[in-house]
Each structure stands twice: as structure tokens, then as C-alpha cells.
Enzyme design. Structure first.
Site, PDB file in Angstrom:
ATOM      1  N   GLU A 140      18.929  14.525   1.893  1.00  0.00           N
ATOM      2  CA  GLU A 140      19.090  13.193   1.287  1.00  0.00           C
ATOM      3  C   GLU A 140      18.268  13.127   0.001  1.00  0.00           C
ATOM      4  O   GLU A 140      17.202  13.729  -0.073  1.00  0.00           O
ATOM      5  CB  GLU A 140      18.534  12.105   2.233  1.00  0.00           C
ATOM      6  CG  GLU A 140      19.134  12.104   3.608  1.00  0.00           C
ATOM      7  CD  GLU A 140      18.313  11.242   4.599  1.00  0.00           C
ATOM      8  OE1 GLU A 140      17.331  10.600   4.174  1.00  0.00           O
ATOM      9  OE2 GLU A 140      18.672  11.236   5.784  1.00  0.00           O
ATOM     10  N   LYS A 142      15.506  11.824  -2.353  1.00  0.00           N
ATOM     11  CA  LYS A 142      14.268  11.099  -2.079  1.00  0.00           C
ATOM     12  C   LYS A 142      14.142   9.984  -3.113  1.00  0.00           C
ATOM     13  O   LYS A 142      13.881  10.221  -4.292  1.00  0.00           O
ATOM     14  CB  LYS A 142      13.058  12.035  -2.149  1.00  0.00           C
ATOM     15  CG  LYS A 142      11.766  11.355  -1.744  1.00  0.00           C
ATOM     16  CD  LYS A 142      10.664  12.368  -1.529  1.00  0.00           C
ATOM     17  CE  LYS A 142       9.397  11.750  -0.976  1.00  0.00           C
ATOM     18  NZ  LYS A 142       8.816  10.711  -1.816  1.00  0.00           N
ATOM     19  N   ASP A 144      12.792   6.989  -5.228  1.00  0.00           N
ATOM     20  CA  ASP A 144      11.462   6.639  -5.700  1.00  0.00           C
ATOM     21  C   ASP A 144      11.301   5.128  -5.722  1.00  0.00           C
ATOM     22  O   ASP A 144      11.405   4.485  -6.764  1.00  0.00           O
ATOM     23  CB  ASP A 144      11.243   7.243  -7.091  1.00  0.00           C
ATOM     24  CG  ASP A 144       9.763   7.339  -7.436  1.00  0.00           C
ATOM     25  OD1 ASP A 144       8.925   7.065  -6.551  1.00  0.00           O
ATOM     26  OD2 ASP A 144       9.458   7.700  -8.575  1.00  0.00           O
ATOM     27  N   TYR A 252      17.492   4.918   5.729  1.00  0.00           N
ATOM     28  CA  TYR A 252      17.510   6.356   6.002  1.00  0.00           C
ATOM     29  C   TYR A 252      16.803   6.763   7.288  1.00  0.00           C
ATOM     30  O   TYR A 252      16.750   7.938   7.616  1.00  0.00           O
ATOM     31  CB  TYR A 252      16.940   7.148   4.835  1.00  0.00           C
ATOM     32  CG  TYR A 252      15.580   6.670   4.339  1.00  0.00           C
ATOM     33  CD1 TYR A 252      14.461   6.699   5.173  1.00  0.00           C
ATOM     34  CD2 TYR A 252      15.413   6.202   3.033  1.00  0.00           C
ATOM     35  CE1 TYR A 252      13.234   6.263   4.733  1.00  0.00           C
ATOM     36  CE2 TYR A 252      14.179   5.773   2.583  1.00  0.00           C
ATOM     37  CZ  TYR A 252      13.090   5.798   3.448  1.00  0.00           C
ATOM     38  OH  TYR A 252      11.877   5.365   3.012  1.00  0.00           O
ATOM     39  N   LYS A 340      10.085  18.503  -3.552  1.00  0.00           N
ATOM     40  CA  LYS A 340       9.885  17.771  -4.804  1.00  0.00           C
ATOM     41  C   LYS A 340      10.583  18.476  -5.964  1.00  0.00           C
ATOM     42  O   LYS A 340      10.732  19.688  -5.959  1.00  0.00           O
ATOM     43  CB  LYS A 340       8.393  17.654  -5.097  1.00  0.00           C
ATOM     44  CG  LYS A 340       7.607  16.976  -3.985  1.00  0.00           C
ATOM     45  CD  LYS A 340       7.908  15.515  -3.893  1.00  0.00           C
ATOM     46  CE  LYS A 340       6.894  14.771  -4.632  1.00  0.00           C
ATOM     47  NZ  LYS A 340       6.360  13.576  -4.268  1.00  0.00           N
ATOM     48  N   CYS A 434     -19.954  15.004 -33.722  1.00  0.00           N
ATOM     49  CA  CYS A 434     -19.597  14.186 -32.564  1.00  0.00           C
ATOM     50  C   CYS A 434     -19.116  12.810 -33.027  1.00  0.00           C
ATOM     51  O   CYS A 434     -19.815  12.148 -33.796  1.00  0.00           O
ATOM     52  CB  CYS A 434     -20.816  14.033 -31.665  1.00  0.00           C
ATOM     53  SG  CYS A 434     -20.589  12.838 -30.352  1.00  0.00           S
ATOM     54  N   CYS A 437     -21.879  10.018 -31.915  1.00  0.00           N
ATOM     55  CA  CYS A 437     -23.236   9.898 -32.450  1.00  0.00           C
ATOM     56  C   CYS A 437     -23.422  10.678 -33.756  1.00  0.00           C
ATOM     57  O   CYS A 437     -24.511  10.703 -34.306  1.00  0.00           O
ATOM     58  CB  CYS A 437     -24.253  10.366 -31.421  1.00  0.00           C
ATOM     59  SG  CYS A 437     -24.259  12.146 -31.174  1.00  0.00           S
ATOM     60  N   CYS A 452     -21.351  18.380 -28.309  1.00  0.00           N
ATOM     61  CA  CYS A 452     -22.222  17.566 -29.145  1.00  0.00           C
ATOM     62  C   CYS A 452     -23.663  17.971 -28.872  1.00  0.00           C
ATOM     63  O   CYS A 452     -24.061  18.146 -27.731  1.00  0.00           O
ATOM     64  CB  CYS A 452     -22.005  16.094 -28.781  1.00  0.00           C
ATOM     65  SG  CYS A 452     -23.294  15.025 -29.386  1.00  0.00           S
ATOM     66  N   CYS A 458     -26.967  10.651 -27.919  1.00  0.00           N
ATOM     67  CA  CYS A 458     -25.527  10.426 -27.903  1.00  0.00           C
ATOM     68  C   CYS A 458     -25.176   9.452 -26.782  1.00  0.00           C
ATOM     69  O   CYS A 458     -25.474   9.720 -25.620  1.00  0.00           O
ATOM     70  CB  CYS A 458     -24.797  11.752 -27.696  1.00  0.00           C
ATOM     71  SG  CYS A 458     -23.018  11.555 -27.670  1.00  0.00           S
TER      72      CYS A 458
HETATM   73  S1  IVH Z   1      12.115   9.632   5.679  1.00  0.00           S
HETATM   74  C1  IVH Z   1       9.416   9.896   9.149  1.00  0.00           C
HETATM   75  N1  IVH Z   1      13.936   9.698   3.792  1.00  0.00           N
HETATM   76  O1  IVH Z   1       9.283   8.974   0.846  1.00  0.00           O
HETATM   77  C2  IVH Z   1       9.877  10.076   7.763  1.00  0.00           C
HETATM   78  N2  IVH Z   1      11.763   8.941   3.233  1.00  0.00           N
HETATM   79  O2  IVH Z   1       6.888  10.665   1.208  1.00  0.00           O
HETATM   80  C3  IVH Z   1       9.975   8.820   7.030  1.00  0.00           C
HETATM   81  N3  IVH Z   1      11.515   8.219   0.898  1.00  0.00           N
HETATM   82  O3  IVH Z   1       7.376   6.789   2.801  1.00  0.00           O
HETATM   83  C4  IVH Z   1      10.506   8.936   5.683  1.00  0.00           C
HETATM   84  N4  IVH Z   1      13.595   8.615   0.296  1.00  0.00           N
HETATM   85  O4  IVH Z   1       9.079   5.782   1.177  1.00  0.00           O
HETATM   86  C5  IVH Z   1      12.656   9.419   4.098  1.00  0.00           C
HETATM   87  N5  IVH Z   1      15.635   9.752   2.228  1.00  0.00           N
HETATM   88  C6  IVH Z   1      14.387   9.475   2.550  1.00  0.00           C
HETATM   89  C7  IVH Z   1      13.479   8.959   1.600  1.00  0.00           C
HETATM   90  C8  IVH Z   1      12.175   8.712   1.984  1.00  0.00           C
HETATM   91  C9  IVH Z   1      12.412   8.167  -0.088  1.00  0.00           C
HETATM   92  C10 IVH Z   1      10.105   7.839   0.774  1.00  0.00           C
HETATM   93  C11 IVH Z   1       9.595   6.908   1.837  1.00  0.00           C
HETATM   94  C12 IVH Z   1       8.463   7.625   2.506  1.00  0.00           C
HETATM   95  C13 IVH Z   1       8.089   8.622   1.482  1.00  0.00           C
HETATM   96  C14 IVH Z   1       7.451   9.826   2.128  1.00  0.00           C
END
Ligand code: IVH
Length: 711
Positions: A140, A142, A144, A252, A340, A434, A437, A452, A458
Site C-alpha cells: 500500500e 504510505k 503522509d 488501511y 521508505k 569571525c 567578533c 575563530c 567571541c
Molecule cells: S499501517 C500496525 N498502513 O505510517 C500498523 N500505516 O509509520 C499501523 N501510514 O502511524 C499502520 N500509510 O500514520 C499503515 N498504508 C498504511 C499507511 C500507514 C501511512 C502511517 C500511519 C502510521 C505510520 C507508521
């Protein structure tokens, strides 16, 4: 954005050494306002988006107070988007606390394909899966944003809570009711009696930009990034404000659940969708590691064009029975990992290069950037590390550069876009004085850092130097430790070492008398004055050490004290060395234990008039005492001695000083050249080594007898 309200404390960075606003010219004020605004914005970004502030609250408050004072003195310079014109975020206390029935966990991070291979390996080993058994994972995006827990009872939204610390969050039900993506009642039949649905609240990039445009038009402060803005919007006290902000939600995961709903992650996501909740697009069921890698690559490519910010891809073991068996370690599930994305890069312009002076005098160049968003935050400065780095990358003022943020670190300049370089551009001339001073800034052979030489004068270094001045092997004044030095520096009582010795005569001239200051009374103030008076006589070696001259610690100071005898002779000789007197320099280099590095450092120090002033001022108040004459006929004269283990009768420092007074040379490690090892309690490897080398080993008592002190 505003931080949680907190007591404003004095003694933060800028007020300690800054000119009063009334003394500044408009140009100076404009520069300082710009610099402060940028710095505060950076800190806000750290604080809000990463939950990882890089300065203390006190320092942050001090910056803000300074900015407020400057804007009051120069109202015309107040910018519409100044961080002093903050957006009111409600105090956390305005929301009641909610304890999550099942804690909201976070995710372990992976940064490379190797990390992901390890994740697959770990899961397989834990479950004992044979190689031929497949391991399906759901991939999935992630998102932000910020996570939210929705408790539905009999299909009705009963409560919504932020994540908080994972155990306890804030009740934001009224606000969540205004988010269109979140149904008040779940659709369909056979709903669980109770379920905590978990997911992410976010704002689209377009909505974020439009909101910021409106802020700008209205002359109001700008928001930092979509995530931040979503968080701020959700935590409004007035739900009508939240309602006016375009917030979205993807589901999710789930917490407490009254009855199982599916046997796989994928099926569960589909179930959530049937109930009327939204789930993230670009979610894919992967049969193996390769498919996960392919989807990751696809998401990296898609990322710039997605309507919302994502910062990685989450992999979750698809089978829920396996998720159950895997469980969690500390705060994150074993069945999931966040992969990441690599550091995001972007282009911007270096508007200026400024120099920051650190507490040890190191000059660090900083690129002041035209603000851009990279990796989810607005960036307006980047460290350039040192002058070699600037030269190597040939970074110049006015250059267009590529910058990146990797993880949570300070942004970096990756490279210069040469075909965008202005015609009149010049290489950056790194300053040799510097900026704080105006003392010389020198770079030693083999060092990358330019420092410096202002030391005690200073402002950037003064507190650090004063701390050293009163430390144990220097003036060691009882009742005047680091804390007191910082406080006295901040309120102006002590700015130079000599000030310490006039503290009593000046008492009451700067602010209230010490006895009336917070945390002080008549007795403690009296004791401090007494402790200071007791240090008006001081062995010359500790006096020299206290000055904090580079490369001149206690051992070197002792060698110098022995050679030059008294303070005046030493100061005269050093001034001659600094003035280029060859004979004086030869005399210095002649001393056993003094090499070119130390000689250079001494010449640099005494080459600065202000350092000489500091020493001379100090000598008005302090009488350094020559060291005891070395006894040439002592039983240990000329011998090399090593102390090891814990001594019962005296500290290691004291034992060392006494041995040296008797003409011995004290070494740190045992070698064939060692004559005697004095082994205290719990003497370890050094005593063993001495035995191997057949070096004489004495107990502490035997040692004291040898040197004629009673054991
Ligand atoms: S699962 C038990 N799925 O990432 C696991 N988290 O670093 C619970 N987040 O606190 C999280 N997209 O705020 C999950 N597809 C996704 C996500 C997701 C974003 C965030 C969430 C979590 C943080 C963890």
C-alpha cells in the site's frame, strides 16, 4: 503554526549577545528579521512535521522573543508571513483524552531492497515456511498524513481519536464528523457490533496550495506542508473551521474488533470499502518479493503525479492468521514494514551564503535558499559543511542548486546546475575573520574546519569558554558550575573571566543583588563570593589551562608553567613568539613535550590583542603561583610512571600532579619504557601488561612509602 504555549524563559540564544533593537540600523534589523524568521520556520517544521525539535524550548522561545522585539522596534519590517503572526492551534488540553482499546502501533522502516529481503526472510523464519510455500504481501502507498482511529458501534461512528502517543489520543469526534470521506454510519448488513477503523487523514497537494494562496492573499502566515496543515485543521477547537478545510481519509487497518471480518488483509480492505470507507488507490497484492519490488518502482515513478504526498510503501503479510502469529515487537508489528522512498531532490537558488559560529569557534557555512518544498517540508537553508565542500562543489551565491533531504537529516546541497549560473558569479570567498567578533579565523594544517581565534571575547564561544574556565582542572570554583555560568552570562553578570572576580564588587549593579536572584539567598551568595576569593591564588598550570588555548590542556600547561616559572615571564615569552621573535620561538620548541602544533596555537592566541587583554585583566585579580620546584634527587625523578585502577587516598589527577612534582613523567599506557606501575583497586589490563613486561608494580601504599609520604 504555533507551538504549545509554554513559559517564556530568558537566556536563550540571541538575547544573550544581541544588540538591543533600538541600536540597530534598519538594514541590520531587516537582515536579522529575515534570518530569525527563517530559523523559526525551520524549527517549526522540525517540531510539527517530524515531532523532533532540534532546539530546546528555551532557545526557541528566545528566538521568537527577539523577533517580536525587532518587529516592535521596526513595525514597517513586519512581514505578513512572519512566524510571529502565528496561526492559532488550540492547546492540547482543549480535547479530552481517549484511550485506544488496541494501541496504535507504528511501522519499522526499511530503506533498501536488502532491508526488504531481510523482512521477507525474518517473516519466513518466524513462521517456519518451507521455500516452496508462497508469502503473499499487500503493498500500500504510505500516506503522509496523520493517523486516526474511528470507533464504530453497531455501524455508527461513536468516537474519533488521534494517535497521540499510541496508547492515548485526543477526542476529535466533532471535527471528524465534518470530513466527507468518513461515513457517520457504515453501509451494509452483518456489521460488527464494534470496530476501530484506522487510517490516514490527509490533504491533497492542490488543496494545500490553494489554501496557502488564500492565506497569502489575506496577508496571513503560510502553512508548511499538507501533512502539517491536515493535522492543524483536525485539531481546531471550532468544528466549523475543520469543516472549511478539505480533509480526506483512507482506511488501511483496524484495532479492536468484535468479530473477525476476513481472513486476509486484502479481503479486509475490500470489506472496509463495502461499508463506505475509502481505501488508497495503488494498493496491490504481491505474490513475492519481486512483485513487491516492481510495485515499489512503480510508486516511485507515480509519486510526483499523485494528488497526495506519500513517503514510502507499506508491505503487510496478507494472511491475517499469520499476522496474528507474528505479533509485534516493541511498538511495531512484525508482519509489516514501511519501505521508505529515497531522498527527494529538488532545485532552488542559493540566495546567500552565511557563516555560523559554533560554540567551539568552528565556522560553518550555511546556504540560505529560496524556500522550496522537499520531502514534505519547506526548506530555506542547507548546511554547506566547510570551505572545502564549498570549493569542491563550487557553490556560489546566486547559483541554482539541487538539494535533497534524506530521512530526517538537515537538507544538503547535492550539486550546482552550472548552465543556470549567473554571468557575473564569483567563487565564494570564505571569510578569514569571525563574523561574530571579527577575530582571525584560522585553519590548522590537516583540518577542514576554520576556527575563530576570538575564544573568550567571541559571543558565540564565550559561554563554552567560561564553562571551561571554571571546570575542575581549571579554576574549579565551588558553586559556579555550568548552570550558573549560563545563567550569569545570560543576565550579563559574567561576560569575561575577569568578571568572575569582580562579581562581588559589582553585585547589585546589574539587576538585583545575587542574594535576591531566583534560587539564591544570602548564604549561598556569600559562599560563592568566598569560593571565588579563595581562587585568587591559583597554580600557574591550572591558570594556563583555564585560558582554553587550543591544544593546551593541563599537561601542556604544566610543562609551560615549569619552564617559564611565573605568569609574567610566560606571557612575555608568548607575546614574543606571537610577534615572530625567533629566539623566543626556539626556546618554546626546545621544551620537551612542545611541538609545532602547540607553538602555533600559542602564537595564534597571543597574536590577538583581545586575548592579551583578557589575560592581563585576569592578572589584575588573580595571582598565579609557580609550581613547586621539581625535586631532582627524589627516588622517582626521571622515571616513567603509570597509574591504573582506583586509588584510595587521592584522585588520579592529584597523584599525577604529585608524581610530576617529584620529577617523574606520568604516562597513560604501559610500555617497555615504563619504570613503575602503581596499581590501585580493580587494576585491569595495564597491570597485566606490566607483569608481562616485567615492569615493577607497586600498590598505592608502597608507592606512598617510596615517595616518602605516610602510607
Ligand atoms: S499501517 C500496525 N498502513 O505510517 C500498523 N500505516 O509509520 C499501523 N501510514 O502511524 C499502520 N500509510 O500514520 C499503515 N498504508 C498504511 C499507511 C500507514 C501511512 C502511517 C500511519 C502510521 C505510520 C507508521
Amino acid at each position: 503554526m504555533t507551538r504549545k504555549p509554554r513559559a517564556t524563559r530568558r537566556g536563550g540564544k540571541p538575547p544573550a549577545n544581541a544588540a538591543s533593537p533600538g541600536d540597530l540600523t534598519e538594514a541590520q534589523a531587516r537582515r536579522e528579521i529575515a534570518r530569525l524568521s527563517e530559523e523559526i520556520r525551520q524549527h517549526d517544521a522540525h517540531y510539527f512535521t517530524r515531532d523532533a525539535p532540534v532546539v530546546s524550548d528555551a532557545d526557541y522561545d528566545a528566538l521568537k522573543q527577539r523577533l517580536i522585539a525587532l518587529e516592535e522596534a521596526f513595525p514597517a519590517l513586519r512581514q505578513a508571513d512572519s512566524p510571529t503572526q502565528t496561526i492559532g492551534a488550540p492547546p492540547a488540553a482543549a480535547f479530552s483524552k481517549v484511550r485506544h482499546q488496541v494501541p496504535m502501533l507504528s511501522l519499522a522502516n526499511g530503506f533498501s531492497a536488502d532491508d526488504i529481503a531481510e523482512f521477507f526472510g525474518r517473516v519466513r523464519r518466524f513462521l517456519g515456511l518451507p521455500p516452496e510455500t508462497g508469502l503473499e504481501v499487500v503493498a500500500e502507498p504510505k500516506i503522509d498524513g496523520l493517523s486516526l482511529s474511528l470507533r464504530y458501534e453497531d455501524g455508527r461512528l461513536a468516537q474519533a481519536a488521534t494517535r497521540g502517543d499510541g496508547e492515548t489520543g485526543e477526542d476529535v469526534t466533532a471535527n471528524v464528523m465534518t470530513i466527507a470521506d468518513i461515513p457517520h454510519t457504515l453501509a451494509g448488513k452483518n456489521l460488527p457490533r464494534q470496530i476501530e477503523v484506522r487510517g490516514e487523514v490527509y490533504m491533497t497537494r492542490d488543496d494545500f496550495l490553494a489554501l496557502n494562496q488564500a492565506q497569502k492573499d489575506a496577508g496571513r502566515p503560510l502553512y508548511v506542508n499538507p501533512r502539517n496543515t491536515a493535522a492543524g485543521s483536525l485539531r481546531q477547537i471550532d468544528p466549523t473551521i475543520t469543516a472549511s478545510r478539505p480533509l480526506h481519509f483512507f482506511a488501511y487497518a483496524w484495532g479492536a474488533l468484535s468479530a473477525p471480518q476476513a481472513s486476509t488483509q486484502m479481503a479486509f480492505l475490500e470489506r472496509l470499502e463495502e461499508w463506505g470507507l475509502r481505501r488508497s488507490p495503488h494498493t496491490r497484492l504481491c505474490q513475492d518479493e519481486q512483485q513487491a519490488q516492481d510495485h515499489y518502482d512503480a510508486l516511485v515513478r507515480l509519486r510526483p503525479d499523485l494528488p497526495f504526498d506519500i513517503d514510502g510503501m507499506v508491505l503487510k503479510v496478507n494472511r491475517l492468521d499469520w499476522q496474528g502469529r507474528l505479533g509485534a515487537v516493541s511498538r511495531s508489528p512484525r508482519w509489516a514494514i514501511a519501505w521508505k522512498f529515497p531522498a527527494e531532490q529538488t532545485r532552488t537558488v542559493v540566495e546567500r551564503i552565511t557563516i555560523q559560529v559554533g560554540r567551539t569557534g568552528a565556522l560553518t557555512p550555511v546556504a540560505m535558499l529560496r524556500p522550496v518544498t522537499v520531502g514534505g517540508v519547506v526548506v530555506s537553508r542547507a548546511t554547506l559543511h566547510n570551505e572545502d565542500e564549498i570549493a569542491r562543489k563550487d557553490i556560489r551565491e546566486g547559483d541554482t542548486v539541487i538539494i535533497q533531504r534524506a530521512g530526517d537529516v538537515i537538507p544538503q546541497v547535492v550539486s550546482v546546475v552550472l548552465d543556470k549560473r549567473p554571468k557575473d558569479s564569483r567563487p565564494y570567498p570564505f571569510p578569514t575573520t569571525c563574523p561574530e567578533c571579527h577575530s582571525h579565523a584560522v585553519r590548522e594544517d590537516g583540518e577542514v574546519v576554520r576556527r575563530c581565534t576570538g575564544g573568550l571575547v567571541c559571543p558565540a564561544q564565550a559561554v563554552e569558554r567560561l564553562r571551561h574556565f571554571v571546570s575542575r582542572n581549571a579554576f574549579d570554583i565551588e558553586g559556579l558550575g555550568e548552570k550558573q555560568i549560563e545563567a550569569f552570562f545570560a543576565d550579563g553578570r559574567i561576560r569575561t573571566p575577569a568578571d568572575i572576580f569582580t562579581l562581588e564588587t559589582r553585585d547589585g549593579q546589574i539587576g538585583p543583588p545575587l542574594a535576591e536572584r531566583d534560587g539564591w539567598g544570602k548564604t549561598s551568595a556569600g559562599n560563592l563570593f568566598q569560593a571565588i576569593a579563595a581562587r585568587r591564588r591559583m597554580p600557574l598550570d591550572r591558570f594556563i589551562n583555564a585560558l582554553g588555548i587550543r591544544h593546551v590542556g593541563l599537561t601542556t600547561a604544566r610543562v609551560l608553567a615549569r619552564r617559564y616559572g611565573d605568569a609574567r615571564s610566560w606571557v612575555v615569552a608568548m607575546t614574543e613568539v606571537a610577534g615572530g621573535n625567533e629566539a623566543a620561538k626556539a626556546g618554546l620548541l626546545d621544551i620537551d613535550g612542545i611541538g609545532e602544533t602547540v607553538a602555533h596555537a600559542l602564537a595564534d592566541f597571543f597574536g590577538e590583542d583581545h586575548n592579551l587583554d583578557v589575560v592581563n585583566d585576569l592578572l589584575q585579580h588573580v595571582t598565579p603561583e609557580p609550581l613547586a620546584v621539581v625535586a631532582k634527587d627524589s627516588p622517582v625523578a626521571g622515571k616513567t610512571i603509570v597509574f591504573t585502577g582506583t586509588l584510595a587516598r587521592m584522585s588520579r589527577d592529584e597523584a599525577k600532579a604529585r608524581a610530576e612534582a617529584l620529577g617523574a613523567h606520568v604516562a597513560g599506557s604501559v610500555s617497555a619504557r615504563t619504570d613503575i606501575v602503581v596499581a590501585g583497586e580493580k587494576a585491569g589490563s595495564k597491570a597485566r601488561r606490566a607483569a608481562e613486561l616485567n615492569v615493577q608494580i607497586l600498590s598505592e601504599d608502597e608507592w606512598l612509602t617510596l615517595v616518602g609520604e605516610e602510607a
